[in-house]
Motif scaffolding. Structure first.
Motif, PDB file in Angstrom:
ATOM      1  N   THR A  21       0.849  -1.192   0.000  1.00 45.95           N
ATOM      2  CA  THR A  21       0.000   0.000   0.000  1.00 45.95           C
ATOM      3  C   THR A  21       0.888   1.246   0.000  1.00 45.95           C
ATOM      4  O   THR A  21       1.810   1.357   0.817  1.00 45.95           O
ATOM      5  CB  THR A  21      -0.917   0.005   1.232  1.00 45.95           C
ATOM      6  N   VAL A  22       0.633   2.180  -0.922  1.00 47.68           N
ATOM      7  CA  VAL A  22       1.418   3.437  -0.997  1.00 47.68           C
ATOM      8  C   VAL A  22       0.457   4.614  -0.890  1.00 47.68           C
ATOM      9  O   VAL A  22      -0.722   4.505  -1.226  1.00 47.68           O
ATOM     10  CB  VAL A  22       2.220   3.522  -2.321  1.00 47.68           C
ATOM     11  N   HIS A  23       0.991   5.718  -0.394  1.00 50.88           N
ATOM     12  CA  HIS A  23       0.176   6.920  -0.223  1.00 50.88           C
ATOM     13  C   HIS A  23       0.350   7.828  -1.439  1.00 50.88           C
ATOM     14  O   HIS A  23       1.469   8.174  -1.819  1.00 50.88           O
ATOM     15  CB  HIS A  23       0.609   7.656   1.053  1.00 50.88           C
TER      16      HIS A  23
ATOM     17  N   ASP B 229      -4.846   6.224  -0.130  1.00 52.31           N
ATOM     18  CA  ASP B 229      -3.957   5.060  -0.121  1.00 52.31           C
ATOM     19  C   ASP B 229      -4.291   4.179  -1.312  1.00 52.31           C
ATOM     20  O   ASP B 229      -5.463   3.908  -1.579  1.00 52.31           O
ATOM     21  CB  ASP B 229      -4.146   4.252   1.165  1.00 52.31           C
ATOM     22  N   LEU B 230      -3.242   3.727  -2.005  1.00 52.57           N
ATOM     23  CA  LEU B 230      -3.428   2.866  -3.171  1.00 52.57           C
ATOM     24  C   LEU B 230      -2.812   1.509  -2.891  1.00 52.57           C
ATOM     25  O   LEU B 230      -1.713   1.427  -2.351  1.00 52.57           O
ATOM     26  CB  LEU B 230      -2.757   3.476  -4.408  1.00 52.57           C
ATOM     27  N   ARG B 231      -3.531   0.448  -3.278  1.00 56.35           N
ATOM     28  CA  ARG B 231      -2.987  -0.911  -3.152  1.00 56.35           C
ATOM     29  C   ARG B 231      -2.437  -1.308  -4.509  1.00 56.35           C
ATOM     30  O   ARG B 231      -3.145  -1.342  -5.494  1.00 56.35           O
ATOM     31  CB  ARG B 231      -4.103  -1.877  -2.739  1.00 56.35           C
ATOM     32  N   LEU B 232      -1.127  -1.600  -4.547  1.00 60.75           N
ATOM     33  CA  LEU B 232      -0.480  -1.946  -5.813  1.00 60.75           C
ATOM     34  C   LEU B 232      -0.886  -3.358  -6.223  1.00 60.75           C
ATOM     35  O   LEU B 232      -0.946  -4.262  -5.392  1.00 60.75           O
ATOM     36  CB  LEU B 232       1.040  -1.861  -5.674  1.00 60.75           C
ATOM     37  N   SER B 233      -1.150  -3.509  -7.514  1.00 62.76           N
ATOM     38  CA  SER B 233      -1.470  -4.847  -8.028  1.00 62.76           C
ATOM     39  C   SER B 233      -0.194  -5.661  -8.183  1.00 62.76           C
ATOM     40  O   SER B 233       0.918  -5.131  -8.044  1.00 62.76           O
ATOM     41  CB  SER B 233      -2.180  -4.717  -9.378  1.00 62.76           C
ATOM     42  N   ASP B 234      -0.367  -6.955  -8.460  1.00 63.82           N
ATOM     43  CA  ASP B 234       0.803  -7.842  -8.622  1.00 63.82           C
ATOM     44  C   ASP B 234       1.697  -7.369  -9.757  1.00 63.82           C
ATOM     45  O   ASP B 234       2.932  -7.432  -9.658  1.00 63.82           O
ATOM     46  CB  ASP B 234       0.328  -9.275  -8.901  1.00 63.82           C
ATOM     47  N   GLU B 235       1.094  -6.872 -10.869  1.00 62.48           N
ATOM     48  CA  GLU B 235       1.895  -6.403 -12.017  1.00 62.48           C
ATOM     49  C   GLU B 235       2.713  -5.169 -11.626  1.00 62.48           C
ATOM     50  O   GLU B 235       3.887  -5.047 -11.995  1.00 62.48           O
ATOM     51  CB  GLU B 235       0.975  -6.060 -13.200  1.00 62.48           C
ATOM     52  N   GLN B 236       2.079  -4.252 -10.837  1.00 60.38           N
ATOM     53  CA  GLN B 236       2.803  -3.042 -10.435  1.00 60.38           C
ATOM     54  C   GLN B 236       3.949  -3.379  -9.483  1.00 60.38           C
ATOM     55  O   GLN B 236       5.038  -2.812  -9.583  1.00 60.38           O
ATOM     56  CB  GLN B 236       1.814  -2.066  -9.774  1.00 60.38           C
TER      57      GLN B 236
END
Length: 673
Positions: free
Chosen positions: A110-112, A119-126
């Motif tokens: 999770t990044v801000h 807050d954004l949750r990064l996907s597996d690809e990211q």
């Protein structure tokens, strides 16, 4: 960016252009100022940077500035319409952050986002992309950094240069046509002719709920209106001065108070006042009104439509019995002679003779047409079952009593057939190697032989039923015993062989029958009828009779239908091609069924019961497989008197005429024609 107006109108305003591959960013500029240079921009930027431009989150349009400038403001920037984007309410302190770190499995990804404050949750690809960039690899997984080099400049000297074409002038001069088109669009936007983004309508929409309603449904609803149930009119107990018999005594008042409110006959105590002025306000008035309102809107009201049905229409349309003739209707002959109940009867294949076995330890042979007893054979036990061999070339009758089966040649009818039968039995030669059998075969001698007995078969247990195979060589007998596997045995008369077809018991066997055409064997236990294939030696079908105790069974001459009688007054008709469950359940008898039978040629079947009656039914089986059998009860035949709660014990049809024989507990056999 196209020369048409749609895309331009949607993306006008401040945007930030980043070149992902080169890593630099252009300062926020007006898109209108960039339009003359659009051609150059699109040529200079790589496809991936164009994609980043398109997919970048442009909700916040402040551009590439330090977000700390907005630290002391409640908003974090402006959207495309110039309205403030307010910061999301963040109530997380250090402790919440720590708990999130401990408990949230997605905390590490999770990044801000400073631009939107979320807050954004990064996907597996990211996450994979970040790992690759951290390791110094290329961002694209499919990019091959070691592609084979193409040798553009070979060692051979060519006459002409590879590329020496000078660049077009138009590649670095802004297009005048595009500039003119964009100028027109900008002018139209300034004048308000083109609106880049249509403002959202916030005003609520109202519409007429009943505008589309059909007039007929409205009228129908009024017609179907059900008035609310009316309240009970007040009686004498509601009066302020009720008659003394309506006033409760002290004991009745105590009993009334102890009752539940639902159980009370009246919801108040009747009271007496001298005049109307002295009557106080009703204390439960509001409560009662409220309950009435609840009754009105919670009361389930339904209009029950009375269906005017003619009772005649409910009865199934069956053909008239007189259209289904011939069938037996009247009692023609009574065969008297037995002194006890007649358990079993059987008719010869020619239809000339009848054999009956009784509990008075005798077997009697009758002439069908005259009811004359031609022969009486005494045996040493109550006769449980008799069966005349269906083979017209031999004259044999199987009789079972106790643990014995006797094969008897009555010597009636054609003398050649009788002598041929004796010759067939006497011509048997014993095999050199004789196997041990569970049944002992002996030849009758002396007085037994003179009375017509030819073969005696001794069984280990009491035999209840004997039945012949259609060819007249095989004979099956039933010895009911729940704990033994030896309940059914099949005898072959020509080879004097006995075999037990079943290795283990599947319940107490009640009766058995051979299929008239195919090599199938029907075994009825208390609740099921199992159909076995004798060639493949396997179970083919298991029919569920849906009754408590099967008493008797008969197989249709066509072989595709079976009827079962039961002790709980039911007769089940099975269509073997249709289902393993009964096609029809007939409950015409009042007491237990003892015997059922099919006619060989006519579409008739009969059932005999302890209520002293024989019911004859028309049972037509069609050659067309799509048409179900037609079952119509046509006649109830009475004549037997009920003795010791027993009525008709066995029924049998004449082989060629539509006549039925019945044997009863009153010691008689009756013929209905």
């Amino acid at each position: 960016l196209t020369s048409e107006g749609e895309t331009v109108m949607e993306h006008l305003g401040q945007i930030e252009i980043m070149d992902v591959e080169l890593g630099y960013s252009l300062q926020p500029v007006s898109l209108i100022a960039l339009l003359p240079h659009a051609h150059f921009l699109l040529h200079s930027l790589s496809p991936s940077s164009c994609l980043a431009m398109c997919s970048q989150d442009i909700r916040n349009t402040v551009g590439n500035i330090p977000m700390e400038w907005y630290k002391d403001y409640p908003h974090i920037g402006y959207d495309l319409d110039g309205k403030k984007i307010f910061k999301p309410i963040r109530t997380k302190d250090e402790l919440d952050e720590f708990l999130d770190k401990m408990e949230n499995p997605d905390y590490w990804r999770t990044v801000h986002n400073k631009m939107t404050g979320t807050d954004l949750r990064l996907s597996d690809e990211q996450v994979d992309l970040v790992h690759r960039l951290q390791q110094g690899k290329f961002g694209d997984v499919n990019f091959n950094e070691y592609e084979p080099a193409i040798d553009f400049f070979s060692s051979e000297v060519m006459i002409h240069p590879v590329t020496n074409r000078p660049e077009d002038k138009r590649s670095f001069i802004p297009s005048l046509i595009e500039k003119e088109k964009v100028g027109k669009l900008v002018h139209a936007i300034k004048m308000g002719w083109i609106k880049p983004r249509r403002p959202k309508e916030t005003a609520p929409k109202y519409y007429d709920l009943w505008a589309q309603e059909d007039l007929n449904t409205v009228l129908g609803r009024h017609k179907m209106h059900i008035p609310a149930p009316k309240m009970r009119l007040p009686g004498h107990e509601e009066s302020y001065n009720p008659p003394p018999e309506y006033l409760l005594t002290e004991e009745e008042k105590l009993a009334w108070e102890q009752q539940d409110p639902e159980d009370r006959r009246v919801s108040f105590l009747p009271q007496k006042y001298s005049c109307l002025r002295a009557v106080p306000a009703f204390s439960r008035f509001i409560h009662e009104r409220f309950e009435r309102c609840l009754d009105l809107y919670l009361c389930p009201r339904q209009r029950k439509m009375r269906v005017n049905v003619n009772p005649e229409d409910l009865i199934p349309k069956l053909p008239k019995p007189k259209d289904l003739q011939p069938f037996p209707t009247t009692q023609s002959l009574v065969y008297r002679g037995h002194t006890s109940l007649v358990r079993s009867i059987s008719v010869s294949p020619s239809g000339q003779w009848l054999v009956s076995g009784s509990d008075d330890c005798t077997v009697r042979f009758w002439e069908v047409s005259t009811a004359r007893c031609l022969k009486t054979v005494e045996v040493s036990g109550a006769v449980k079952s008799v069966a005349w061999s269906p083979n017209p070339a031999v004259c044999l009758v199987a009789i079972s009593y106790g643990e014995t089966i006797v094969l008897l040649n009555p010597g009636l009818g054609d003398k050649f057939i009788c002598s041929a039968t004796d010759q067939l039995i006497s011509s048997y030669e014993e095999p050199e190697e004789s196997k041990e059998q569970s049944v002992q075969w002996t030849i009758a001698e002396g007085s037994d032989h003179e009375h017509g007995q030819r073969l005696i078969l001794k069984h280990p247990k009491a035999v209840r039923q004997v039945t012949w195979h259609g060819k007249g060589d095989y004979l099956a007998c039933v010895m009911p015993d729940d704990n033994s596997s030896l309940q059914v045995v099949i005898h072959q008369v020509s080879k004097r062989r006995t075999q037990n077809p079943f290795r283990k018991s599947k319940g107490m066997v009640q009766c058995v029958s051979f299929h008239p055409i195919r090599p199938y064997f029907f075994v009825a236990t208390q609740r099921y009828v199992r159909v076995y294939n004798l060639i493949k030696q396997e179970l083919t079908k298991k029919l569920m009779a849906n009754c408590k105790w099967i008493s008797s069974m008969a197989v249709h001459p066509g072989g595709d239908n079976v009827i079962c009688g039961s002790y709980d007054c039911r007769l089940a008709w099975f269509d073997l091609d249709l289902s393993t469950k009964p096609y029809k359940m007939l409950r015409h008898h009042k007491k237990a069924l003892r015997g059922v039978a099919y006619h060989k040629h006519y579409p008739l079947f009969a059932s005999g019961s302890d209520d002293g009656s024989v019911i004859v039914c028309h049972g037509m089986v069609y050659n067309d497989l799509l048409q179900n059998p037609l079952i119509v009860p046509v006649k109830v035949l009475k004549g037997h008197t009920i003795t010791h709660d027993l009525g008709v014990l066995d029924v049998a049809f004449h082989p060629s005429q539509p006549w039925v024989f019945s044997s009863g507990a009153d010691g008689t056999v009756r013929l209905f024609t």
